[in-house]
Design an enzyme around this catalytic site. Structure first.
Site, mmCIF file in Angstrom:
data_model
loop_
_atom_site.group_PDB
_atom_site.id
_atom_site.type_symbol
_atom_site.label_atom_id
_atom_site.label_comp_id
_atom_site.label_asym_id
_atom_site.label_seq_id
_atom_site.Cartn_x
_atom_site.Cartn_y
_atom_site.Cartn_z
ATOM 1 N N LEU A 102 0.818 -1.228 -0.102
ATOM 2 C CA LEU A 102 -0.145 0.049 -0.082
ATOM 3 C C LEU A 102 0.953 1.154 -0.078
ATOM 4 C CD1 LEU A 102 -2.777 -0.607 2.642
ATOM 5 C CD2 LEU A 102 -3.033 -0.715 0.158
ATOM 6 N N ASP A 103 0.781 2.285 -0.728
ATOM 7 C CA ASP A 103 1.477 3.469 -0.994
ATOM 8 C C ASP A 103 1.496 4.185 0.525
ATOM 9 O OD1 ASP A 103 1.773 3.191 -3.500
ATOM 10 O OD2 ASP A 103 -0.103 4.491 -4.207
ATOM 11 N N TYR A 104 2.595 4.742 0.597
ATOM 12 C CA TYR A 104 2.796 5.739 1.841
ATOM 13 C C TYR A 104 1.718 6.351 2.351
ATOM 14 C CZ TYR A 104 5.085 9.061 4.783
ATOM 15 O OH TYR A 104 5.713 9.887 5.985
#
Length: 246
Positions: A102-104
């Site tokens: 999952l992206d930052y």
């Protein structure tokens, strides 16, 4: 006898792809000899296998669902010292690693495990395991724009597969809307790029479902272990979607 990279993945070293990289980079030894080619078969019960000089050990398999907060790196360590997802797994002694990412700036459901075969099964592109997100955007995109997302939209790395898209919530003043979107691919920042393409950039993104597994009421920053039934359901689901698409 089993392939070396499969044995490494089963031992919880990393995903099978990462294990292949370890072999190719000369970091794996079998019975004292460095192995740098893929496809070598070993007997895990008899052969001594070392990674970076340390013998591998077979850990108990664990399967974890974490509600990843925004502003956390989907990794087990970060050279810049930022918070990583494993910082939230107090009490988990096994060396688990994320299944996908999952992206930052994205929050929500993230799976972690030390079962490389399980991770590979869920992340392999041929299995088309769906991921459902809630995308928060300013304003309310017209239904015709959502149709473009449903049909597949052209991005710089090619056209996306058809997605399932529905209005989830709209603020009374219509200044913000929440769109439920289910995608069947795992491209980098895909959902954000899809909404940017139709002119409605995402201000907040939350993954609420992965295959049959639902985040539910798990609090942000907390985790729980998956039950045996949930693990079996995920395995069966991945196999089923693979058969449907092949």
């Amino acid at each position: 006898m089993e392939r070396l990279q499969k044995v490494l993945a089963q031992a919880g070293i990393a995903s099978r792809r990462k294990c292949e990289e370890l072999i190719l980079s000369g970091k794996v030894e079998v019975n004292g000899k460095v192995v740098t080619t893929l496809g070598v078969k070993v007997n895990p019960a008899k052969d001594e296998i070392r990674v970076n000089g340390k013998p591998i050990q077979f850990e108990k398999k664990v399967y974890v669902m974490l509600h990843k907060p925004k502003g956390v790196i989907t990794s087990v360590h970060d050279p810049q010292g930022r918070r990583v997802v494993t910082d939230y797994l107090k009490g988990i002694t096994e060396r688990v690693y994320p299944v996908g990412r999952l992206d930052y700036d994205t929050e929500g459901l993230l799976l972690l495990t030390n079962d490389g075969e399980f991770a590979n099964l869920l992340m392999h592109p041929s299995h088309h395991v769906p991921r459902t997100y809630l995308a928060y955007v300013k304003g309310v995109p017209h239904g015709s724009l959502l149709d473009k997302l449903r049909e597949g939209i052209m991005l710089e790395d090619g056209k996306t597969a058809p997605a399932e898209v529905e209005y989830y919530d709209v603020s009374p003043d219509q200044k913000e809307s929440v769109i439920s979107i289910t995608v069947y691919e795992g491209r980098n920042r895909q959902v954000r790029r899809m909404f940017e393409k139709i002119g409605y950039p995402v201000t907040r993104l939350k993954r609420i479902q992965f295959g049959p597994l639902v985040l539910g009421g798990l609090p942000r920053g907390k985790y729980r272990l998956l039950s045996d039934e949930e693990v079996k359901e995920l395995r069966d689901f991945a196999h089923k979607t693979n058969n449907v698409h092949n």
